[in-house]
Design a protein around this motif. Structure first.
Motif, short mmCIF file in Angstrom:
data_model
loop_
_atom_site.label_atom_id
_atom_site.label_comp_id
_atom_site.label_asym_id
_atom_site.label_seq_id
_atom_site.Cartn_x
_atom_site.Cartn_y
_atom_site.Cartn_z
N MET A 1 -3.80 6.56 3.39
CA MET A 1 -3.79 4.79 3.98
C MET A 1 -4.70 4.52 2.67
O MET A 1 -4.33 2.85 2.16
N SER A 2 -6.06 4.68 1.73
CA SER A 2 -6.91 3.94 1.05
C SER A 2 -6.17 4.68 -0.24
O SER A 2 -6.16 3.53 -0.83
N SER B 1 -4.00 6.08 -1.12
CA SER B 1 -1.99 5.88 -1.85
C SER B 1 -1.69 4.86 -1.79
O SER B 1 -0.58 4.63 -2.29
N LEU B 2 -2.20 3.70 -1.32
CA LEU B 2 -2.15 2.61 -0.96
C LEU B 2 -2.55 1.45 -1.48
O LEU B 2 -2.20 1.19 -2.55
N PHE B 3 -4.18 0.77 -0.61
CA PHE B 3 -4.51 -0.10 -0.53
C PHE B 3 -5.65 -0.44 -1.84
O PHE B 3 -5.38 -0.91 -3.11
N ILE C 1 -3.17 -0.02 -4.90
CA ILE C 1 -2.65 -1.07 -5.41
C ILE C 1 -3.31 -2.40 -6.47
O ILE C 1 -2.62 -3.04 -6.84
N ASN D 1 3.28 13.40 -4.89
CA ASN D 1 4.32 13.45 -3.64
C ASN D 1 4.32 14.75 -3.33
O ASN D 1 4.99 14.78 -1.86
N ASN E 1 2.00 14.08 -0.62
CA ASN E 1 2.39 13.70 0.45
C ASN E 1 3.47 14.08 1.34
O ASN E 1 2.83 13.38 2.56
#
Length: 235
Positions: A36-37, A39-41, A44, A126, A129
């Motif tokens: 979550m940290s 790969s996303l936040f 981004i 990828n 994940n």
């Protein structure tokens, strides 16, 4: 880039720990927090700062925001520093955002080495994940060689090495716009899978389940092809 950082800091040295409490196993749960940290936040935020061409004030400001979030998560028991420090987060993140901006400039200028590494990183992330969710959702493709007592710690050290090799092969097949090369790449990936199964490094239920990795290779290959096509349009 965030995944490269996380592999060493979390997977190998266990310098901090996540407790999102989505999964019963501590390692699976912690890696989900890292997903979550990293790969996303964090990516981004870096992407937005780069695309809107924000400078050091914004980089420091966003980094401070993440420091506040880190402290809140620590108080709530969602996150725990071990050998890591919040001061390291505040110091490192602005430079991470700076590197992203320079990387993007190089992509726009068509720097071949940066383009190739970008394609490789897309493959690596990828693959990593997909195999993570195969493990936690379907209990498939656990990696083990028996050097570490904690089988999940060992798994999360070995998987990025496997996906590193798979990503490298995928990158080569993408850069050579030739159907025969792509088919050869899939064949090589399947051969690697069979060798790992033979020496009990990869633990599917049986040898036939190895064939279910082929659609995964094909899917990630298509993602890599699409990513490379976008970069070529930028050039």
């Amino acid at each position: 880039m965030a995944y490269v950082f996380e592999y060493f800091v979390l997977n190998i040295f266990k310098m901090y720990w996540y407790f999102p409490k989505f999964f019963k196993n501590n390692w699976v749960d912690s890696v989900f927090g890292a997903f979550m940290s990293q790969s996303l936040f964090v990516p981004i935020a870096g992407t937005m700062l780069t695309l809107f061409n924000k400078g050091w004030k914004w980089r420091v400001g966003v980094s401070f925001t993440y420091v506040v979030v880190e402290r809140i998560f620590t108080k709530l028991g969602i996150y725990k520093n071990r050998k890591w420090s919040t001061a390291y987060t505040f110091t490192a993140m602005p430079f991470y955002f700076f590197i992203l901006s320079k990387w993007w400039d190089s992509v726009q200028k068509g720097n071949k080495m940066i383009v190739y590494i970008s394609v490789f990183l897309a493959y690596w992330v990828n693959y990593t994940n997909v195999l993570y969710f195969c493990l936690v959702l379907f209990n498939k493709y656990r990696f083990r060689i028996g050097l570490l007592r904690d089988k999940y710690w060992e798994h999360f050290i070995l998987v990025p090495l496997y996906t590193f090799v798979s990503g490298f092969i995928g990158t080569l097949t993408t850069l050579h716009l030739n159907r025969k090369v792509k088919l050869a790449g899939i064949a090589v990936l399947h051969l690697i899978d069979r060798l790992l199964f033979r020496y009990k490094t990869i633990r599917p239920s049986n040898s036939l389940s190895l064939f279910s990795l082929i659609p995964i290779h094909l899917m990630v290959l298509l993602i890599g092809e699409y990513y490379y096509s976008l970069i070529r349009k930028i050039k």
